[in-house]
Design a protein around this motif. Structure first.
Motif, PDB file in Angstrom:
ATOM      1  N   ASP A 713      35.784   0.567 -33.081  1.00  0.00           N
ATOM      2  CA  ASP A 713      35.442   0.814 -31.522  1.00  0.00           C
ATOM      3  C   ASP A 713      35.588   2.476 -32.327  1.00  0.00           C
ATOM      4  O   ASP A 713      34.147   2.812 -31.845  1.00  0.00           O
ATOM      5  N   CYS A 716      33.266   2.796 -34.478  1.00  0.00           N
ATOM      6  CA  CYS A 716      30.816   2.751 -34.017  1.00  0.00           C
ATOM      7  C   CYS A 716      31.225   4.556 -33.171  1.00  0.00           C
ATOM      8  O   CYS A 716      30.220   4.849 -33.635  1.00  0.00           O
ATOM      9  N   ASP A 717      31.963   5.197 -32.602  1.00  0.00           N
ATOM     10  CA  ASP A 717      32.157   5.961 -31.594  1.00  0.00           C
ATOM     11  C   ASP A 717      31.492   6.948 -32.139  1.00  0.00           C
ATOM     12  O   ASP A 717      30.221   7.905 -31.709  1.00  0.00           O
ATOM     13  N   ASN A 737      37.003  -5.577 -39.703  1.00  0.00           N
ATOM     14  CA  ASN A 737      36.442  -5.117 -38.531  1.00  0.00           C
ATOM     15  C   ASN A 737      35.617  -4.028 -38.870  1.00  0.00           C
ATOM     16  O   ASN A 737      35.804  -2.917 -37.974  1.00  0.00           O
ATOM     17  N   GLY A 740      30.892  -4.028 -36.783  1.00  0.00           N
ATOM     18  CA  GLY A 740      30.680  -2.955 -35.857  1.00  0.00           C
ATOM     19  C   GLY A 740      30.400  -1.868 -36.443  1.00  0.00           C
ATOM     20  O   GLY A 740      28.943  -2.130 -36.214  1.00  0.00           O
ATOM     21  N   GLN A 744      26.180  -0.220 -36.900  1.00  0.00           N
ATOM     22  CA  GLN A 744      25.593   1.172 -35.714  1.00  0.00           C
ATOM     23  C   GLN A 744      25.076   1.794 -37.470  1.00  0.00           C
ATOM     24  O   GLN A 744      24.380   2.016 -36.492  1.00  0.00           O
TER      25      GLN A 744
END
Lengths: 845, 49
Positions: A713, A716-717, A737, A740, A744
């Motif tokens: 995550d 992605c951020d 992993n 994502g 993005q």
């Protein structure tokens, strides 16, 4: 505007045909029921049917007949024997029979795949494609046919994936629909594709050469008229005109044939391609010249016609070759899987079956030197297997019972027995091939836009030509014709219609040769705009493999090489990754260890040259010595990098050596980062590893921005934050992993050994493990964009100058022909530069 | 200048001959691979010691 098509029913239902009288067949058993060859005397291959016995010349024919019957296509035989069934209309019989014979062959060869949703799918090879517009034409035409669910044509490989509803239509109808457009369609088969390509290549070359030859001759005969002051004497002029006519006739009839065919195709499909004005120009100029030759009055345009056709065909020939080379480069990467496999029966005997029919759990035998046809697990046998196709790792890997093997890899050394896990369309290799196909079939949005614009361009051009002719007609009819011809042939949509697809095809093909597969259509465009490249650490910049980084020794009696040799000897029998790294660190050590004993979770101990050593976790290894660890020993252990795994070697006298083992950088990673930075790109490191390890890699590579301890995550951020700042981000990742983050990012780049699920999120798959390919990829994307812009800029400037001049009557058709054809050659040649495989520093873009 | 009546048809014949020769060489596969032979000449023949 539909061509007369046979209704699908009369092709689909074998019952509609009348079978031969049974007596006719049984009375003459001299020919094989399947192949019509004479049956040898005393043949024992025989089927007994309700309508009589069927004799075969061999077991193969009997098997084929059984397959055809099982497919419900028995009527094929009745038809092929009578030369067309009386139940069918005579008009379509030949084409329909061909189509149906091909369809039967495809079904029996397993080329038709039944899909889960009830539809059927097949791969077809289309011959006669010559521009991006043909692709659109075929796709649109098929979309209009009843029962066709989906048709996607790959311009680069000339392959079409077509899916249809078997309740409404069948393959024979699909084949005929394509044939009715003037293209040839066949079930895909690589050998046939190559033969077809060679045939059309040779024809195109001969056409271009004949046109060039005629052009030179006609030009010779045209020159006297241009250079003489008081005109050529009429009797000689008549001779020159007649000879020019003789030379131009083959150019118009033979060389320009593909152009005329293209124009007819366009008109029948009610669309405007660039062949329409070109053909009109040629036809009008030729007709006017013939009229002038016969009547002896008026201007001759033979020189314009031949030169125009010759240069245009040269440009087309170059474009076709470029596409073919690009397609070949892609095909070479995903080679055809073997069609058959040797299935092991329960009793140990071997049966040869179609690889796609294998079910999970079945066992197959793979001979040494053969390509493994399925994804599976080795059950018996040991061999070295090369997985170069899938991972880019060319060194064969040892495989034994329990190891997974992938379809497409080459069994190098000895026979293996493999348990099938996935076969046919579900193998990893097929998944990769589908990715590539998907990208190639989804023509870049830009190119689709280009062909639409080109159609409007052509419409405008026809209108302008007509208007100019009408405007000049009352003043001077001969001049009006000349101007009309000049306008028709001077303006050049080639930068849009020919050069844009050629540029993208060349770039994709050139990249594929270097091991970078562009698997999404917009990828090149996005990569050209990238400003920031984010890397995942493990496996991208580093080897993804543990290696010895540092050795510290604490005593005089044992130096670093000796310590490495002892460690290698102790680890000789272990398959732990750390052990492998220590063994690799002392490849030529000849020490032998005895009394080896492994201690789970701690390490290994044994005797080397009469001394007892422990190798493993520092706390446990130091236990070999009775006294507590000294300050020097503690310092030696603490001095090593804190991101590495520490292994200690100790004997009864205390610590001998401390080894730091860590993932090592790839050799070209540093140069690649330097190149990217030189190209003005920002480089960011986002890793799930511990902060110190990430910092170490970042420092070693000169990357200023890094983040460790990144959960998926957080990656992605981080990318989202960069994008908010206006950056276009390319993410280079590897593991599952990263999925994502790859999605993005504006462009995702993964390595070929990544999991299939990760590859689906990617835009580019790199088959080589070398990070230098990333710099090359970005440079190539930028070069492609630059070339397309150059071509568009040229086309804009050229047309803006040439068309008004032609309208004003300042251009003779000859000058117009030279201008337009040279413009075509120029933009296509410019696009072809992208196909060249050369190592360019990223900074050049 | 009457010689033109001989020379120009002669040039036509020559053009046809050249065209035929080219078509023959294309059909013979002379133009199928323009790169391979250039590399093949560099490849050492392993049989020669």
């Amino acid at each position: 505007m539909r061509a007369p098509m046979p209704s699908s029913t009369d092709l689909a239902s074998p019952a509609a045909t009348c079978p031969l009288p049974a007596a006719a067949r049984t009375a003459t058993p001299a020919v094989c029921y399947h192949c019509h060859q004479p049956v040898p005397a005393g043949s024992r291959w025989l089927d007994t049917h309700a309508d009589g016995d069927r004799h075969y010349c061999c077991a193969g024919c009997q098997g084929m007949a059984a397959l055809v019957a099982a497919a419900g296509l028995d009527a094929f035989y009745a038809r092929s024997r009578t030369g067309g069934s009386p139940a069918r209309p005579a008009t379509d019989s030949a084409a329909a029979r061909d189509a149906e014979a091909l369809a039967i062959a495809a079904r029996t060869a397993g080329a038709i795949v039944a899909r889960a949703d009830g539809s059927e799918e097949a791969s077809l090879l289309i011959e006669g494609l010559h521009c991006g517009a043909c692709v659109e034409l075929i796709e649109r035409w098929l979309a209009r046919q009843p029962g066709i669910v989906d048709a996607r044509l790959n311009m680069m490989t000339a392959r079409m994936q077509v899916r249809w509803d078997p309740a409404t239509t069948n393959l024979a109808t699909v084949l005929q629909a394509v044939t009715s457009l003037g293209f040839r369609a066949q079930p895909y088969d690589r050998a046939r594709r190559e033969a077809g390509a060679q045939r059309s290549d040779r024809a195109a070359l001969t056409r271009a050469a004949v046109a060039v030859l005629a052009m030179m001759q006609v030009m010779m005969f045209a020159v006297p008229a241009y250079i003489s002051h008081d005109g050529v004497a009429p009797e000689y002029q008549a001779l020159l005109a007649r000879v020019s006519l003789v030379l131009t006739l083959p150019v118009v009839v033979y060389c320009a044939w593909p152009l005329f065919a293209g124009a007819v195709r366009d008109v029948r499909a009610r669309r405007l391609g660039m062949d329409v004005p070109v053909t009109l120009g040629i036809a009008i100029a030729f007709a006017a010249s013939v009229h002038a030759t016969v009547t002896g009055r008026g201007a001759l345009y033979y020189d314009s016609v031949t030169m125009f056709v010759a240069l245009l065909l040269c440009a087309r020939y170059l474009e076709t070759r470029a596409r073919r080379r690009a397609g070949d480069a892609i095909e070479a990467i995903a080679p055809a899987l073997p069609g058959t496999a040797d299935r092991l029966r329960a009793d140990g005997s071997v049966a040869c079956v179609a690889a796609s029919t294998l079910a999970p759990g079945e066992h197959i035998r793979v001979a040494a030197g053969a390509t493994i046809p399925v994804d599976g697990v080795v059950v018996a046998g040991r061999a070295r297997v090369s997985e170069a196709v899938l991972t880019g790792e060319s060194w064969p890997q040892p495989k034994g019972p329990g190891d997974a093997v992938l379809a497409g890899s080459l069994n190098g050394t000895s026979p293996l027995t493999v348990e099938v896990r996935r076969a046919g369309e579900r193998t990893s290799l097929s998944a990769l091939a589908r990715l590539v196909d998907r990208a190639a079939a989804a023509r870049p949005a830009a190119a689709a836009w280009a062909s639409r614009v080109a159609a409007w361009f052509v419409a405008g051009q026809l209108a302008v030509a007509l208007a100019a002719t009408l405007w000049w007609w009352p003043r001077d009819a001969a001049l009006a014709v000349r101007i009309g011809i000049a306008v028709l042939i001077v303006s050049c949509p080639c930068a849009l219609a020919l050069a844009w697809p050629a540029a993208i095809a060349s770039a994709v093909g050139g990249l594929a040769r270097r091991g970078s597969l562009v698997v999404r259509d917009h990828a090149l465009d996005t990569l050209a705009r990238v400003t920031t490249v984010a890397f995942d650490k493990t496996g991208t910049l580093t080897q993804g493999r543990i290696a010895l980084r540092d050795v510290r020794t604490t005593r005089a009696d044992i130096d670093a090489p000796r310590a490495r040799a002892v460690a290698a000897a102790l680890e000789a029998g272990s398959d732990h990754p750390l052990a492998a790294a220590l063994r690799d660190a002392a490849p030529d050590a000849a020490l032998q260890a005895t009394n080896l004993a492994g201690v789970t979770g701690c390490g290994v101990e044994g005797d080397v040259d009469g001394r007892h050593y422990r190798l493993g976790k520092p706390g446990w290894a130091l236990g070999a010595c009775a006294r507590p660890a000294t300050a020097t020993e503690v310092a030696a252990l603490a001095d090593l990098d804190d991101d590495a795994t520490i292994v200690a070697l100790a004997d009864a006298d205390g610590l001998c050596a401390a080894f730091a083992l860590a993932d090592t950088l790839r050799p070209s990673a540093h140069a690649m980062v330097v190149q990217l930075k030189a190209a003005g790109l920002r480089v960011v490191l986002l890793s799930g590893d511990r902060e110190p390890a990430v910092a170490h890699v970042a420092h070693a590579l000169g990357i200023d921005a890094w983040r460790g301890d990144c959960m998926p995550d957080a990656k992605c951020d981080a990318i989202r934050a960069l994008q908010r700042g206006g950056d276009v981000v390319a993410m280079v990742g590897d593991g599952l992993n990263d999925g994502g983050a790859l999605a993005q990012a504006d462009a995702g780049i993964v390595f070929g050994r990544a999991a299939a699920a990760t590859q689906w999120a990617a835009d580019v798959v790199l088959l080589t493990p070398d990070p230098a390919a990333i710099a090359g990829l970005l440079a190539s994307a930028r070069r492609t964009r630059r070339v397309i812009r150059q071509n568009l800029g040229w086309a804009l400037a050229y047309n803006a100058v040439a068309v008004p001049l032609a309208i004003a009557g300042a251009l003779t058709p000859l000058v117009a022909a030279v201008g337009m054809s040279l413009s075509s050659v120029l933009v296509v040649a410019n696009a072809l530069r992208l196909l060249r495989t050369r190592a360019t520093p990223a900074g050049s873009a | 200048m009457d010689i033109l009546y001989l020379l120009i048809p002669l040039s036509l014949v020559l053009a046809v001959l050249i065209g035929a020769a080219f078509a023959w060489s294309v059909r013979n596969g002379q133009f199928d691979d323009l790169e391979g032979p250039a590399h093949r000449i560099l490849a050492d023949d392993d049989n020669v010691p």
